[in-house]
Design an enzyme around this catalytic site. Sequence first.
Site, PDB file in Angstrom:
ATOM      1  CG  ASP A 186      16.720   7.496  21.291  1.00  0.00           C
ATOM      2  OD1 ASP A 186      16.756   8.552  21.945  1.00  0.00           O
ATOM      3  OD2 ASP A 186      17.660   7.086  20.591  1.00  0.00           O
ATOM      4  CG  ASP A 226      16.685   2.718  15.963  1.00  0.00           C
ATOM      5  OD1 ASP A 226      17.275   3.032  17.015  1.00  0.00           O
ATOM      6  OD2 ASP A 226      16.523   3.513  15.014  1.00  0.00           O
ATOM      7  CG  ASP A 272      17.695   0.669  21.816  1.00  0.00           C
ATOM      8  OD1 ASP A 272      17.775   1.264  22.901  1.00  0.00           O
ATOM      9  OD2 ASP A 272      17.761   1.246  20.719  1.00  0.00           O
ATOM     10  CG  ASN A 332     -28.915 -22.336  24.184  1.00  0.00           C
ATOM     11  OD1 ASN A 332     -29.987 -21.761  24.365  1.00  0.00           O
ATOM     12  ND2 ASN A 332     -28.184 -22.155  23.104  1.00  0.00           N
ATOM     13  CG  ASN A 362     -21.696 -25.767  18.922  1.00  0.00           C
ATOM     14  OD1 ASN A 362     -21.587 -24.661  19.433  1.00  0.00           O
ATOM     15  ND2 ASN A 362     -20.665 -26.587  18.779  1.00  0.00           N
ATOM     16  CG  ASP A 399     -19.443 -22.794  15.716  1.00  0.00           C
ATOM     17  OD1 ASP A 399     -19.414 -22.069  16.729  1.00  0.00           O
ATOM     18  OD2 ASP A 399     -19.238 -24.017  15.741  1.00  0.00           O
TER      19      ASP A 399
END
Length: 856
Positions: free
Chosen positions: A344, A605, A609, A673, A698, A702
């Site tokens: 709007d 708003d 709406d 891998n 692993n 991480d």
Amino acid sequence: MIENKESGDFNPRDVQKFQVNNGFWNLSIDEVMEKVQTSSNGITETEARERLIKFGYNKLKPKKRTDSLFLFLAQFKSPIILILIITSILAFLTADKLDTLIIITIVFASSFIGFWEERMASNAVEALLSIVHIKTTVIRDGLQKQISIEDVVPGDLVILSAGDVIPGDSRIVDSKDLFVDEASLTGETFPSEKTNIILDETTPLNQRINSLFMGTHVVSGRGKAIIVETGLNTEFGKISEHLTQKEPINDFERGIKRFGYVLMEIVLILVIIVFGINVYVSRPVIDSFLFAIALAVGLTPQLLPAVISVNLTRGSKRMADVKVIVKKPTAIENFGSMNILCSDKTGTLTEGKMKLHSALNIYGEKSERLLKFAYINAYFQDGFKNPIDEALSSQYNFNLNDIRKTSEIPYDFIRKRLSILVDFKEQSLIVTKGAVPNILQVCTTTEISEDNLVDISKVEALIQNKYKELSSSGFRTLGVSYRFLDSSTELTKELESKMIFLGFLIFYDPPKSNIQNIIKDLKELNISLKIITGDNRFIAQSLGKELGWSQPNVITGNMIREMSNEALLRESLNVDIFAEVEPNQKERIILALRKSGNVVGYMGDGINDASALHAADIGISVESAVDVAKEAAQIVLLEKDLTVLLNGIQEGRRTFINTIKYIWITISANLGNMVSMAIASLFLPFLPLLPEQLLVINFLTDFPSMTIATDSVDEEMVQKPKRWDIRFITEFMVIFGLASAFFDIITFFVLLVIFQASITEFRTGWFLVSILTELFILFVIRTKRQFYESLPSKSLLITSIVIAIITLIIPFTPLGEFLGFIKIPLLFLLYIAFIIIVYIITSEGLKKIFYQRVQF
């Protein structure tokens, strides 16, 4: 389920309830008050606290479980992790107990990292959501106050007006032109008018005009009601208990799910191949299976749920810093991929501070009489607050001591007018103001001067031309009419007839000073702005020119009404402004734009709406919006300003890109891998790495991955909307994964042929190469630029350096010996440095070729 403040397992059906649910619509107000133990002064705060403990929070859904034990156990829901743990237990019973304990320790340590990050993310999301509360007005201790809807209890007296969400099943005490949208409960298209009468106990739900129901909202008018049922005891709650329908997932969640399926297929195939090869060459079955499963864990982004949660939560926090509250973190992806924004104009593109320019009669002359009548209408109306009435009331101050209000018909979106009935000079006076066409519909004469009236048909052309002239100049133009009645009477809509047209109220709301720059910035982010407004075409076209469109393409609600859905689908993409739009047409426009393949955001708003906010890919509202709009939105701006929205979009894109980065980096390295492991298993007479060594790789890699959420994002990556692209991710994974595997195989050759390494030396060397190459290549593939042209975040850089140092130190420590590693010669460390340099150069070349061929 409704939750109790003291216990998350509380069930309101286990306690003594007020016995009113069997036909409260069949009781008088006094009887209902007696049943729920309340009065015209409402309940006390002490009683409210006791009832909240007794009945629980006024909610249909339980909070998502985020207690520590639940989150920790959730880290083990991956089938691969469960298989690894079960196999490890079998190995413990039949084979090397120490190796098994090491494997389980590493799995639990990795899971603890995920748990900790998700726990912190969960707490952060709850803190952000507490900023945006839906509230309702209740009477307690004889005083009106606003409380959270969750804290409403049976016996509360609620005050309702246009835009309010109904907080529970309730009985009307009094009302004035109270219309409620009950489509979510009854499926009725048109709002239902509510009033205080006693109904038969057998009255069906959709005909209970003296009752209000949770999950519905007020369209117009005002009223007072007694809350009888809350939470799951409401009609809406009873339905929700029996529904298994899940909340629809968005593109981001759908993409994660598709990616998971693709990954599981790859993992399953490689696990079977690797396990089969190892068994075929007569290696122990348990060891072979543990190795294959550990490989699967290595390929699987085990921390992906935690990384996504952390990324989205940190993104939500950064967006909160720029005054954008994300109610559902996964909505960030849609926010970032939005390429059409519908909005709007009032308060978003304009200052939002309506000012009265003048009050003119039909000849364009200033009229004090018209101004006073308009002031009476604005001063006495007590329905939905709006900028027009506030402008009239604040700019002028007429003495109204001799005028008494007797009745009112509030504004609604069908009539588009507001009427006030007052006692004025011993007469009853109706003053009506609203949209000019809708005011003219109820007028038969117009006032030339106070005692001079003419038939409106004689000056209708003059009125229409003046209206068009004022609107084309960019003014918001309303009409004012009046009518005297012979005696005092109750105001009804039927009395809005045979009125006298008095003239025009001229308002202006100038565009924001920086709005052209903001629209330009949106275009640079490849977002097209489309205005959807109820204002007439002339105002809309004038505003469009002020915003920078030389000849804005405008279509009106009447034109949309005549179009088929297919025609609207074709036209909507080329339209800049949709003017004179009715509330139900907004949803049609949004859906047409979405069907064209766009990601559509809608910013609204108002009461009308809600359906458009639901229909959009991303519903955006503001903190000052009516409750029903805030409830429907996924994003809430703390300021109604496109600058805030612009900042939020950029943060949304950065968050999404960093989430994708984790997948690029982790999967490509892990796939490399795993492929090299599978190949090595064909030729080596021993396992290339022990299962626990694979899990340590692993585990260590991480840590940098968890800091990707903080990483910087190149500006060119933010310029275009980004969407989940499974094809892109798969191609990226294959190309860079195979490159990683190629250098792994070179490493095998150097270790076995040149260095003639023993089994322990081989495993130690490959352990170092695997981690260090993954850490360094991270800085290459995290950006489309040359790696030295794009600086990573401090957290990512520091964490990567620390993990690299730890990796180099491990073989020289007792921990390294415990894991099966050995000290290696300095010459081999120099080789590692050489292979990393070559790998970086090769990857930079591959990256350049890849992005020339594949766009992201």
